[in-house]
Write a protein that holds these residues in place. Sequence first.
Motif, PDB file in Angstrom:
ATOM      1  N   UNK A 207      29.332 -34.528  10.515  1.00  0.00           N
ATOM      2  CA  UNK A 207      30.206 -34.426  11.689  1.00  0.00           C
ATOM      3  C   UNK A 207      29.563 -33.436  12.681  1.00  0.00           C
ATOM      4  N   UNK A 208      29.507 -33.835  13.943  1.00  0.00           N
ATOM      5  CA  UNK A 208      28.945 -32.956  14.981  1.00  0.00           C
ATOM      6  C   UNK A 208      29.710 -31.617  15.041  1.00  0.00           C
ATOM      7  N   UNK A 209      29.005 -30.556  15.404  1.00  0.00           N
ATOM      8  CA  UNK A 209      29.629 -29.222  15.392  1.00  0.00           C
ATOM      9  C   UNK A 209      30.785 -29.098  16.390  1.00  0.00           C
ATOM     10  N   UNK A 210      30.718 -29.840  17.484  1.00  0.00           N
ATOM     11  CA  UNK A 210      31.850 -29.826  18.436  1.00  0.00           C
ATOM     12  C   UNK A 210      33.090 -30.507  17.856  1.00  0.00           C
ATOM     13  N   UNK A 211      32.881 -31.314  16.830  1.00  0.00           N
ATOM     14  CA  UNK A 211      33.970 -32.152  16.297  1.00  0.00           C
ATOM     15  C   UNK A 211      34.612 -31.583  15.036  1.00  0.00           C
ATOM     16  N   UNK A 212      34.134 -30.436  14.583  1.00  0.00           N
ATOM     17  CA  UNK A 212      34.745 -29.817  13.406  1.00  0.00           C
ATOM     18  C   UNK A 212      35.429 -28.530  13.846  1.00  0.00           C
ATOM     19  N   UNK A 213      36.684 -28.401  13.446  1.00  0.00           N
ATOM     20  CA  UNK A 213      37.431 -27.190  13.746  1.00  0.00           C
ATOM     21  C   UNK A 213      37.739 -26.408  12.488  1.00  0.00           C
ATOM     22  N   UNK A 214      37.582 -25.117  12.593  1.00  0.00           N
ATOM     23  CA  UNK A 214      37.895 -24.219  11.473  1.00  0.00           C
ATOM     24  C   UNK A 214      38.614 -23.002  12.043  1.00  0.00           C
ATOM     25  N   UNK A 215      39.783 -22.730  11.504  1.00  0.00           N
ATOM     26  CA  UNK A 215      40.563 -21.579  11.968  1.00  0.00           C
ATOM     27  C   UNK A 215      40.833 -21.663  13.477  1.00  0.00           C
ATOM     28  N   UNK A 216      40.955 -22.891  13.962  1.00  0.00           N
ATOM     29  CA  UNK A 216      41.324 -23.091  15.366  1.00  0.00           C
ATOM     30  C   UNK A 216      40.167 -23.086  16.348  1.00  0.00           C
ATOM     31  N   UNK A 217      38.942 -22.970  15.841  1.00  0.00           N
ATOM     32  CA  UNK A 217      37.752 -22.920  16.710  1.00  0.00           C
ATOM     33  C   UNK A 217      36.800 -24.064  16.378  1.00  0.00           C
ATOM     34  N   UNK A 218      36.084 -24.534  17.393  1.00  0.00           N
ATOM     35  CA  UNK A 218      35.001 -25.476  17.124  1.00  0.00           C
ATOM     36  C   UNK A 218      33.884 -24.762  16.384  1.00  0.00           C
ATOM     37  N   UNK A 219      33.285 -25.427  15.424  1.00  0.00           N
ATOM     38  CA  UNK A 219      32.193 -24.802  14.673  1.00  0.00           C
ATOM     39  C   UNK A 219      31.017 -24.497  15.608  1.00  0.00           C
ATOM     40  N   UNK A 220      30.805 -25.320  16.626  1.00  0.00           N
ATOM     41  CA  UNK A 220      29.723 -25.044  17.586  1.00  0.00           C
ATOM     42  C   UNK A 220      29.916 -23.671  18.240  1.00  0.00           C
ATOM     43  N   UNK A 221      31.147 -23.319  18.522  1.00  0.00           N
ATOM     44  CA  UNK A 221      31.453 -21.998  19.109  1.00  0.00           C
ATOM     45  C   UNK A 221      31.211 -20.897  18.076  1.00  0.00           C
ATOM     46  N   UNK A 222      31.657 -21.136  16.848  1.00  0.00           N
ATOM     47  CA  UNK A 222      31.439 -20.139  15.783  1.00  0.00           C
ATOM     48  C   UNK A 222      29.949 -19.887  15.588  1.00  0.00           C
ATOM     49  N   UNK A 223      29.142 -20.954  15.599  1.00  0.00           N
ATOM     50  CA  UNK A 223      27.698 -20.781  15.382  1.00  0.00           C
ATOM     51  C   UNK A 223      27.070 -19.998  16.542  1.00  0.00           C
ATOM     52  N   UNK A 224      27.519 -20.257  17.757  1.00  0.00           N
ATOM     53  CA  UNK A 224      27.010 -19.511  18.914  1.00  0.00           C
ATOM     54  C   UNK A 224      27.279 -18.014  18.770  1.00  0.00           C
ATOM     55  N   UNK A 225      28.361 -17.692  18.080  1.00  0.00           N
ATOM     56  CA  UNK A 225      28.711 -16.272  17.835  1.00  0.00           C
ATOM     57  C   UNK A 225      27.988 -15.728  16.607  1.00  0.00           C
ATOM     58  N   UNK A 226      27.186 -16.564  15.975  1.00  0.00           N
ATOM     59  CA  UNK A 226      26.420 -16.091  14.817  1.00  0.00           C
ATOM     60  C   UNK A 226      27.163 -16.179  13.490  1.00  0.00           C
ATOM     61  N   UNK A 227      28.317 -16.876  13.491  1.00  0.00           N
ATOM     62  CA  UNK A 227      29.091 -17.020  12.255  1.00  0.00           C
ATOM     63  C   UNK A 227      28.608 -18.279  11.536  1.00  0.00           C
ATOM     64  N   UNK A 228      28.112 -18.123  10.322  1.00  0.00           N
ATOM     65  CA  UNK A 228      27.606 -19.260   9.561  1.00  0.00           C
ATOM     66  C   UNK A 228      28.548 -19.581   8.404  1.00  0.00           C
ATOM     67  N   UNK A 229      28.238 -20.690   7.717  1.00  0.00           N
ATOM     68  CA  UNK A 229      29.011 -21.094   6.538  1.00  0.00           C
ATOM     69  C   UNK A 229      28.288 -20.699   5.259  1.00  0.00           C
ATOM     70  N   UNK A 230      27.235 -19.934   5.403  1.00  0.00           N
ATOM     71  CA  UNK A 230      26.412 -19.621   4.232  1.00  0.00           C
ATOM     72  C   UNK A 230      27.083 -18.627   3.309  1.00  0.00           C
ATOM     73  N   UNK A 231      26.830 -18.829   2.053  1.00  0.00           N
ATOM     74  CA  UNK A 231      27.235 -17.874   1.030  1.00  0.00           C
ATOM     75  C   UNK A 231      26.514 -16.555   1.305  1.00  0.00           C
ATOM     76  N   UNK A 232      27.293 -15.472   1.261  1.00  0.00           N
ATOM     77  CA  UNK A 232      26.693 -14.136   1.467  1.00  0.00           C
ATOM     78  C   UNK A 232      26.044 -13.670   0.175  1.00  0.00           C
TER      79      UNK A 232
END
Lengths: 72, 72, 72, 72, 72, 72
Positions: C47-72
Amino acid sequence: MPFVKIELTREGVTREQKQRLIKGITDLIEEVLHKDPQLTHIAIQEIELDNWGYAGEQVSVLRERGITANKK
Amino acid sequence: MPFVKIELTREGVTREQKQRLIKGITDLIEEVLHKDPQLTHIAIQEIELDNWGYAGEQVSVLRERGITANKK
Amino acid sequence: MPFVKIELTREGVTREQKQRLIKGITDLIEEVLHKDPQLTHIAIQEIELDNWGYAGEQVSVLRERGITANKK
Amino acid sequence: MPFVKIELTREGVTREQKQRLIKGITDLIEEVLHKDPQLTHIAIQEIELDNWGYAGEQVSVLRERGITANKK
Amino acid sequence: MPFVKIELTREGVTREQKQRLIKGITDLIEEVLHKDPQLTHIAIQEIELDNWGYAGEQVSVLRERGITANKK
Amino acid sequence: MPFVKIELTREGVTREQKQRLIKGITDLIEEVLHKDPQLTHIAIQEIELDNWGYAGEQVSVLRERGITANKK
């Protein structure tokens, strides 16, 4: 490889009707796409009337008002 | 962000088997894609045997004929 | 009869990673549920990053802020 | 033409809450995308707690430990 | 734990419209069901006009005839 | 109210084949369940060959080996 999911309201679909849907869709996919029927899976999901919304209303409410999904 | 949906026939899958599927798939996604498990959701949908079609037949009919899905 | 659908963000999953997911899940289902692998189908939907929402935000926006889905 | 599927754990969602979700999402789609509500269908799928996995655990297990999904 | 899937025809939905859908639905689920937004995932799936059927016709054909999905 | 989702591998299904599937399934649902066709929506989802797994293998690998899904 086709997987077909049919979602519809739970309103007394009979075992025989389910079989006709399964047979009919599998045959159609074989006829149109030439797929081996052994690769076609079909799942029918019946959804409670309170859980289906149409035009902003629960289907349970629409049915109470006498509005059906039947072909006129 | 992965969402995993498992659809299968309702044939006595136990709570412990469901837990093994959930744990195994979540671990696999973490291992292969390095996804934080807090972002992985998995839903198991059990489908009645009359509602699953394979090769044009209802699974309930296949089971009555003694045809199972078990690995030989 | 299991059908497994994996939905995740389109972020460079490689062909080899997809193969590991497909093999790993099919093996797990065989091991836990004893299902014949010939009956297990798996589809991966990116699914394109603009098309996935998490916690009310597009994932494309989260990635631009440097927030990843990677295990820490 | 939108079809919206909401999958969530079966934890006592009331008929009135379902109606609010159906009405709210249909209105939102009309407002944002200008879609005729007669074309918007919504299905809510409630999943048993044993059948939903989060972070590698069954939700039924998480609930037994007192972990909820509620907003703090 | 909710996962929401929106399937609709690919007809120029903008990034900003997608964000409004994601934010609006996440907020609605928090308001109605009190779910922590960190547990709400939403995926938007845009479907080609040749691939969506309504009333037995491809939407691409309906659009060629000037029939839209817009609210009158 | 039926929503039908067809998921299959992306292998050159033509516009005309899609139309035959859409028309055939809508007619079948009208015939078997007496549903008004205006309430039947169908979406066809074509999945890349690397993204579909069958019997633990990517379909792209099966095709390279000359294994097809065609009816013999």
